[in-house]
Design an enzyme around this catalytic site. Structure first.
Site, PDB file in Angstrom:
ATOM      1  N   LYS A 284      -6.216  -2.726  -6.355  1.00  0.00           N
ATOM      2  CA  LYS A 284      -5.671  -4.088  -6.303  1.00  0.00           C
ATOM      3  C   LYS A 284      -6.621  -5.047  -7.021  1.00  0.00           C
ATOM      4  CE  LYS A 284      -4.031  -7.361  -2.750  1.00  0.00           C
ATOM      5  NZ  LYS A 284      -3.873  -7.551  -1.281  1.00  0.00           N
TER       6      LYS A 284
ATOM      7  N   SER B  31       0.649  -8.476  -0.230  1.00  0.00           N
ATOM      8  CA  SER B  31       0.145  -8.894  -1.520  1.00  0.00           C
ATOM      9  C   SER B  31      -0.360  -7.744  -2.389  1.00  0.00           C
ATOM     10  CB  SER B  31      -0.986  -9.908  -1.331  1.00  0.00           C
ATOM     11  OG  SER B  31      -2.072  -9.357  -0.609  1.00  0.00           O
TER      12      SER B  31
ATOM     13  N   SER C  20      -0.428  -6.898   4.114  1.00  0.00           N
ATOM     14  CA  SER C  20      -0.409  -6.702   2.664  1.00  0.00           C
ATOM     15  C   SER C  20      -0.633  -5.281   2.180  1.00  0.00           C
ATOM     16  CB  SER C  20      -1.440  -7.621   2.010  1.00  0.00           C
ATOM     17  OG  SER C  20      -1.057  -8.963   2.147  1.00  0.00           O
TER      18      SER C  20
END
Length: 565
Positions: A134, A218, A242
């Protein structure tokens, strides 16, 4: 601050073009279909662009990849090139990448192959395994924008720090030492604080299984990339769901460990210094065994020696198995009192309960302390600074926040003054008292399980829907409550939406306007084919047990699926 709209848009376009141009020309395509023409771009659809060798490599689980790279059957270079190719396709179909590190990854893979050729042994337990990250991880040779245009060409929005393109997060160093290949960084929503992945650089990241829908957030880029087969495993973060949200939306496993189990040191973040509800880092994969492998491998590096917030707690093999001397007991939460489940999610809950009951396990209803109270504590923690951190990041370029995050942090309005210390202290007290009340409720279930022990785990939805439609993720209660409690939880796949079965419930009676609004987004035609996942929740720092129970439940579901096909 940039002087106007044209400036931030120009910067965003340039960054977007640089991502695309980082993809080798032979892997670029202008002939890819739109959503109406091809809704599902996973599996067989992607095969047409790949060689048989690339298909074999990218559809192997991590343990198989490592076994072959560690024995010389596959070269690390061939494995890396295969995943780079499939990741290139993934980005062009879903917009899931922020940073392309293919050249550096291939060079690293060649070094691993040279090491194996010389020593006839692997560098470490993850030898030659591609791992995606990420875009909160700092990786040498790459930017970390976290979706902010104002962070382009900086280190977390600051210039001249000496850390630009050279600093690395602690977990990045440990993954390298274990033999992993780091080859891309994936898309996030700017601020990180929404369950949809959207920013002014890459636009919107779509769900590869059903491109009408969000990939989640996210850690949405991770979900989309792994869901399309462009990565065998990746790492995301979770402050309100997330990791679990994109895992569930993309048919994956995603572990949210308790805080302090895995190293977060040196990662970029929003609202850094807000310590009431802390973000955690964890793996997403198409295999629960891979989740276990990555956690176990990282803990073998003793991360507590390099991250002061990590507990000195090696992998505990004695708790990583299912009890054999008794049946298990599970609690089930079908409604949290605020928002009802869409028909496919209700069916997923029924499917899991049925599979467990057929094995003789005890199922009880979960009726815990008010989740509304816990979520109020969470929202107060998220807004201690009333949006000062996120507004400062937007102000660097003058870009506007996406609608999905604007409501939480005040949109384009100037933020209110931050809360004072008394407010924060009182919220911390309320959180501690809430955690204690919830703990005692869990203990009290020993009276209802028939095993003499409290429930082993709780089965819960991840979201009210299989996946969110764009700009429609307005309720996070099913995941965020776990962050308030700091419990360990793992998302897992259950089924897919079937429009012929998962029809609109004409008898639905909403408990509130919010409930009515969320249910109104369900359309069987739009949702058809989407993944449906749930989460298994354990107590704090029960990562080994939660992974073991998730594997057990997944095994039951797989057996049940085989019998019905």
């Amino acid at each position: 601050m940039a002087s106007g709209t044209q400036d931030w848009q120009k910067l965003g376009r340039a960054k977007l073009e640089s991502i695309y141009n980082s993809i080798p020309e032979q892997w670029q395509s202008s002939q890819l279909p739109d959503t109406e023409e091809q809704r599902d771009v996973t599996g067989g659809y992607t095969h047409q662009f790949l060689s048989q060798e690339e298909i074999d490599i990218t559809e192997a689980v991590a343990s198989t990849i490592i076994q072959k790279t560690s024995s010389g059957q596959w070269s690390a270079e061939a494995v890396t090139r295969a995943f780079c190719h499939r990741a290139s396709l993934a980005h062009q179909l879903t917009a899931c990448l922020h940073e392309v590190l293919f050249d550096a990854a291939i060079q690293e893979a060649k070094k691993l192959d040279e090491y194996y050729s010389k020593h006839q042994k692997p560098v470490g337990p993850l030898h030659g395994l591609p791992v995606s990250l990420k875009d909160q991880f700092h990786v040498k040779g790459a930017e970390t924008t976290m979706g902010y245009i104002g962070w382009i060409g900086t280190f977390q929005g600051k210039k001249g720090t000496g850390k630009e393109n050279v600093f690395e997060s602690e977990m990045v160093k440990e993954l390298r030492d274990l033999g992993a290949i780091l080859y891309c960084k994936t898309s996030v929503p700017h601020t990180l604080m929404t369950g949809e992945t959207v920013n002014n650089i890459i636009g919107y990241t779509w769900n590869p299984k059903n491109r009408n829908l969000s990939c989640g957030g996210s850690s949405g880029g991770e979900g989309a990339l792994i869901g399309i087969g462009g990565s065998p495993v990746g790492f995301g973060t979770d402050i309100g769901g997330s990791i679990r949200i994109p895992a569930a939306f993309n048919g994956l496993y995603g572990l949210r460990p308790s805080h302090g189990r895995l190293p977060y040191e040196g990662m970029a973040n929003s609202m850094d210094g807000q310590n009431s509800v802390l973000s955690v880092v964890g793996p997403l994969s198409n295999s629960i065994r891979t989740v276990q492998l990555l956690v176990k491998s990282l803990l073998s590096r003793q991360p507590w020696l390099h991250d002061p917030l990590v507990h000195d707690m090696p992998w505990r093999e004695d708790t990583a198995t299912i009890p054999q001397d008794r049946n298990l007991s599970f609690a089930v939460l079908r409604h949290d009192g605020a928002v009802s489940l869409h028909p496919p999610v209700k069916r997923a809950m029924d499917t899991v309960v049925s599979a467990l009951e057929k094995q003789g396990h005890k199922i009880i209803d979960w009726a815990p302390p008010s989740h509304a109270l816990g979520l109020d504590i969470l929202m107060k923690a998220w807004t201690y600074d009333n949006g000062a951190d996120t507004h400062a990041a937007f102000d660097l370029s003058g870009e506007p926040p996406a609608p999905q995050v604007g409501n939480t942090f005040g949109g384009n309005q100037k933020p209110e003054p931050p809360e004072n210390a008394i407010h924060i202290m009182n919220n911390n007290i309320a959180q501690r008292e809430y955690q204690k009340e919830y703990l005692e409720y869990w203990n009290s279930t020993a009276d209802a399980t028939g095993t003499g022990e409290p429930v082993d785990a709780v089965i819960m939805p991840v979201a009210p829907f299989a996946a969110a439609r764009p700009n429609s993720y307005v309720y996070y209660g099913y995941t965020s409550i776990i962050n308030v409690l700091d419990y360990t939880a793992c998302a897992f796949p259950v089924t897919t939406v079937q429009k012929s079965i998962d029809r609109v419930d004409s008898s639905f009676n909403p408990v509130s306007d919010l409930d009515k609004s969320v249910m109104s987004t369900y359309d069987p035609e739009i949702y058809d084919g989407a993944h449906v996942g749930l989460q298994l929740v354990g107590r704090r720092l029960q990562e080994e047990k939660v992974v073991a129970m998730t594997e057990y439940v997944a095994g039951l579901l797989n057996k049940q699926s085989v019998k019905t096909h």
